[in-house]
Design an enzyme around this catalytic site. Sequence first.
Site, mmCIF file in Angstrom:
data_model
loop_
_atom_site.group_PDB
_atom_site.id
_atom_site.type_symbol
_atom_site.label_atom_id
_atom_site.label_comp_id
_atom_site.label_asym_id
_atom_site.label_seq_id
_atom_site.Cartn_x
_atom_site.Cartn_y
_atom_site.Cartn_z
ATOM 1 N N ASP A 404 0.157 87.400 16.128
ATOM 2 C CA ASP A 404 -0.953 86.772 15.845
ATOM 3 C C ASP A 404 -1.667 87.502 15.229
ATOM 4 O O ASP A 404 -1.674 88.110 14.934
ATOM 5 C CB ASP A 404 -1.327 85.998 17.313
ATOM 6 C CG ASP A 404 -2.910 85.246 17.031
ATOM 7 O OD1 ASP A 404 -2.711 85.094 16.058
ATOM 8 O OD2 ASP A 404 -3.901 85.824 17.393
ATOM 9 N N THR A 684 -0.363 82.496 12.822
ATOM 10 C CA THR A 684 -1.860 82.308 12.860
ATOM 11 C C THR A 684 -1.783 80.572 12.999
ATOM 12 O O THR A 684 -1.180 79.837 12.147
ATOM 13 C CB THR A 684 -2.236 83.139 12.319
ATOM 14 O OG1 THR A 684 -3.896 83.281 11.975
ATOM 15 C CG2 THR A 684 -1.919 82.712 10.627
ATOM 16 N N GLY A 685 -3.183 80.316 13.497
ATOM 17 C CA GLY A 685 -3.454 79.551 13.727
ATOM 18 C C GLY A 685 -5.054 78.997 12.083
ATOM 19 O O GLY A 685 -5.311 78.153 12.525
ATOM 20 N N ARG A 804 -1.498 78.238 9.769
ATOM 21 C CA ARG A 804 -1.546 76.731 10.438
ATOM 22 C C ARG A 804 -0.862 76.276 11.529
ATOM 23 O O ARG A 804 -0.521 75.093 11.305
ATOM 24 C CB ARG A 804 -2.361 75.743 9.102
ATOM 25 C CG ARG A 804 -3.151 75.747 8.511
ATOM 26 C CD ARG A 804 -4.843 75.888 9.829
ATOM 27 N NE ARG A 804 -5.925 76.159 9.197
ATOM 28 C CZ ARG A 804 -7.380 75.345 10.160
ATOM 29 N NH1 ARG A 804 -7.261 75.342 11.452
ATOM 30 N NH2 ARG A 804 -8.566 75.192 9.362
ATOM 31 N N LYS A 810 4.826 78.391 17.223
ATOM 32 C CA LYS A 810 5.026 79.664 17.067
ATOM 33 C C LYS A 810 6.154 80.118 18.276
ATOM 34 O O LYS A 810 7.309 81.023 17.909
ATOM 35 C CB LYS A 810 3.650 80.484 18.300
ATOM 36 C CG LYS A 810 3.035 80.270 16.940
ATOM 37 C CD LYS A 810 1.782 81.323 17.937
ATOM 38 C CE LYS A 810 0.098 80.996 16.911
ATOM 39 N NZ LYS A 810 -1.301 81.957 17.559
ATOM 40 N N ASN A 833 -3.463 80.701 23.177
ATOM 41 C CA ASN A 833 -2.912 80.341 22.168
ATOM 42 C C ASN A 833 -1.364 80.792 21.581
ATOM 43 O O ASN A 833 -0.518 80.466 21.061
ATOM 44 C CB ASN A 833 -3.377 79.749 21.212
ATOM 45 C CG ASN A 833 -4.035 80.787 20.181
ATOM 46 O OD1 ASN A 833 -4.640 81.551 20.655
ATOM 47 N ND2 ASN A 833 -3.619 81.712 18.750
ATOM 48 N N ASP A 834 -1.479 81.952 21.843
ATOM 49 C CA ASP A 834 -0.156 83.097 22.351
ATOM 50 C C ASP A 834 0.906 82.887 23.322
ATOM 51 O O ASP A 834 1.953 83.516 23.068
ATOM 52 C CB ASP A 834 -1.003 84.343 21.475
ATOM 53 C CG ASP A 834 -2.009 83.922 20.124
ATOM 54 O OD1 ASP A 834 -1.121 84.104 19.566
ATOM 55 O OD2 ASP A 834 -2.522 85.172 20.591
#
Length: 1241
Positions: A404, A684-685, A804, A810, A833-834
């Site tokens: 991340d 990554t977002g 994004r 992921k 989120n990871d």
Amino acid sequence: MQFWKKDKPIELERHIRGSDPEYNLQFQYANNYICTSKYSVVSFVPKNLLEQFQRIANFYFLCLLILQLIPAISSLTPLTTVIPLVVVLGVSAVKDAVDDFQRHRNDALVNNRKSWVLRDGKLMEERWHKVVVGDIIKMETNQFVAADLLLLSTSEPHSLCYIETAELDGETNLKVRQAIPETAELGDDISQLSRFDAEIKCEAPNNNLSKFEGTMTWRGQKYSLDNEKILLRGCVLRNTQWCFGLVIFAGKDTKLMMNSGRTVFKRTHIDRLMNLIIIGIFILLLVMCLTMTVSCGIWETLVGTKFTVYLPWESFVPGSADKPGNVTEGATTISLLVFFSYIIIFNTVVPISLYVSVEMIRLANSFLINWDNRMYYEKTNTPAKARTTTLNEELGQIEYIFSDKTGTLTQNIMTFNKCSIDGKSYGDVVDEYGNPLDITEQTARVDLSNNPYAEENFEFYDQRLLDAVQSNNPLVHEFFRILALCHTVMPEVTDGVLEYQAQSPDEGALVSAARNFGFVFKSRTPHTITIEVNGKEEVYDLLCILDFNNVRKRMSVIVRKDGKMQLMCKGADNVIFERLDKKCAESKEIITHHLNEFANDGLRTLCLASKDISEDFWNVWKVKHHEASTAMEDRDEKLSQVYEEIEQDMFLVGSTAIEDKLQDGVPEAIANLAAAGIKIWVLTGDKQETAINIGYSCRLLTDEMEETFIVDGETAPEVKKQMSDYLRAIKDHKAERQNEERVHIANGGGVSFDGSTADLNVDMPGVDFALVINGHSLYHALSAEQENLLVELGCSCKAIICCRVTPLQKALVVDLIKKSKNSITLSIGDGANDVSMIKTAHIGVGISGQEGMQAVLASDYSIAQFRYLERLLLVHGRWSYFRMCKFLKYFFYKNFAFTLCHLWFAFFCGFSAQTLYDPYFVSFYNVFYTSIPVLVLACFDQDVNDYYSLRYPKLYTPGLLDSMFNKKVFAFSAGEGIITSLVLFFIPYFAFKYGVHYDGTDLTDHQSLGCAVASTLVVAVNLRCAMDMTYWTAFHHVAIWGSIIYYFCFITAMYASSFNYTYEGVAYQVFSSAQFWFTLLLTCTVLLLPIIAYRFYYIDVHPTLSDRIRLKQRLTKSKSRSKDLHIRRASTLRRSTRSLRSGYAFAHQEGFGELITSGLNMRQRVEKSEQKNSVELTKVKKIDTPPLPDYKDLYQENNNSNGASNVSVGENSTTAVVIENHQHLDHHHDPDRHVVFCEKL
């Protein structure tokens, strides 16, 4: 399918009715209880045993135990298998139970959080796990959202609320949600809320974080619902006193949990290889047993029947005295029984103690990770922790790292570093002649003590800028006024301290910089902005905000004060330069020069400009703006045209440069991991340009790369075409490189080196390309039709950045590489989120950062900083792999040597399954006599120390190549064990065949031979273990020599007359004979001398990198290492020529401009005057590691003292070519494969 439990129908659409729990109950929606654990009290024993018996060895020992329970075929007691098997299963079960108990505790902490729930017309404090779909919940500021909610009303005007979504997408900037105006009228009126009876139809539970579709029917009206009206579980409520929401999805149906993935049972590559080896050994065992069975049948038929008077057959055997039958039947029966007997005897080829030892070794290495002070983060009192003990050696074989960005590589902290105003660059500390000086810990910061709003953690070192402010330089004041006025930051006062809430860290850093230099942004209303300049309050009329978007790459505000109207603009340098007045040509040239300098340092830049506006022009433009903003068609395009009209002929004021602060040591860690041959993917977002900028800052991307490919197609054909074109370009480039002239590096003997990577025997990726792919493009690239193309393209590049991306994407990327490349993967992240990718990878590493503990709880290993990953892999991972491989090679060697002596003895005992050794020796061999040395070897051995492991990352290569333990290595170890067993048996056999004791007694009995072979075996294998050790301490000596001494003492005592054992007196008789000691010396010499000669030859003629560095380590061990007294300030600045200008503009997103000017987010009340208190923020202290010593100097010192060799070291290279001058023979080595020097041993 469980037939006792009714299956829940597949949900296609969700129906919810407010204030009607009976209606909602009929659909059997999931409650808010979450469970991340694997076991329950009832399922633990069967499920855990099922998992453990997936190990073929455990199942094999279970079958062996069953055979040992049959007295007719077993010559060993069942306890020899029962006790070790129960211990192995028990230890593993306890460890799994402890791990799962921790998961249960963590689940309990989450499930027992409390929220206010509206029940029976009253607000009741209820635990999260009791919340159900259809409940109305009250959330308060800074609380986590308990479930996925439909926002009904908030404390803010127009029912706005602000949320932080770091747990979902890793972003800490605030996002806005707004309730439907009709439900906003409910406010916090409990009676009205309890009567809320709307009916909602929406999509079924899914993992799409950015999309929600549904409708709400209430009071005869139908309203559309979208993602802007939904609060997702895991978000944190910010800047909003309270809000009410209706639960849409709960528990496992929430989008956060749908993206979390499931807990999987992880096994190492060596575990899987061991299963295959066990199958192979079992096949070998069957072949040997079948051979013994056939041989026994032949022997009994031809020879055994003639000795039945002395060796009578068992009563149940046909042809015996008690049972009629012929010889063939009897021999067949005996041989069949012998088959199972030999299975029991030969089972020690893979003893159960192997798995006990493996678990102990893994546990010991886990403790070494936990106790490593160099992975302890003092600032947060956080040590590294091995949360599982079964994956340590896998850390030494990682080929792909998926990381991340936000919070993992970066601190998500922006700092104002430099600026350019009126042709002068500020930010560097200069001497009296204007030359820049290095900033160290001793460098004084600018004194801002006169500013009551100054932040304690603000660092700026150039006094000239503060002097310019205090001298009332008009352009400097204009510069900071633009920073204080041109933004969409929201201020708030918390405990008397002024704080800012910004949509992006970039904007927050700029407003904070203005604040620290005396231009304090204090408050705003829909029509005014209040700042304080050096103690004097200034109120500006806010006429319009021309907000930022990705096309404009700039934002502007139009303000008025004292009748003067002014437009202030900030944005990307290229868009600002295009809109400047022609008179700014000279200042534009100077600032361009400064911008390039800032960009070379890896800073994110933007330009500031302003212009005065006349009242007449404003009045005309205002009408056009109103028409464009109210247009029903093409509103955005019309607004852009209006904005373009006023943002012309501006005057350039200056430029800013801010640093997206990396975590300490990230660039060095990434460079070292890449040098080790590990491929790093960043998932990554964040937005594309932000991710690219960080890629350059952390050295994942470099200017030496041929090209950075960007895949941003919107449709599947576009994505496929882009990837195909890029892959073709890479292949063409490689073809050109292969045609280039070979590079020759001449050494003393004229040996040449081909510069291609093939000489390294490593599948190196293309070193000249990088790939950046967006989330919407990745959606198409992950399809079945294009995934192979993505893998081929990605693996052809050195660096890959996916931006994004959603949490599920992921995990899909990680899973794709796992399956396609059959490589060991590691995922590292710090937020919820990871979690999904952490669970998917072979090894998951969680960083205990600022985004909660979800990543840590789902991980296999936890660390506090990304830089510790370097030590975790290159030191602990490599050591664990190195030790485990050595252990397995030695263990199989010593057990083949031990067990196959029975095979050779079978030819002399009529294949009767008679054991050569004392039965107690068989039980104690792997437990007492040879266990301690190999455990010491496997727990503490190291070829080079931790310093050199980090200094020379190429040492990690054997793990990537899986070269230290594989099928070939196992075959060599087994072969060595077979040869050893031959020597161990036949030398003592022939020595004792006609042996006579000095008192005339015979030494040719079975017990004496067994004792002699067993004693020689113990000495030989322990000495063999000593030869494998490369790291010696007093403890190692005690383990080796102590085990040998212990054996002789124990066997002598056990065979003494006091125990009345069947082997009474054998030890004394054997040990007192000269034949035994001569046999012991001869056997050990024959076994060990070839190994010594073989190793000497290869270390001398073909030394490995490890051999060379180990020699260097010995030579420099006594040298003291110099330390730099002046420690430089840690910096993440990147020196390059790539332009990173205007990274800010790309990293920003459409702001709060429309909300601010509309007044929707403003309270209609007079703000109380803020107290002028200093901001109380935690100071971030930078921790620097001392520079590495210069090994050229160290070696030169050694040369001066020994005068042995000459070293030529490339100054900027990681490799060194060593030319040695010997009288008889020169040794020359590939400088790219071996980075140090070689000396003849």
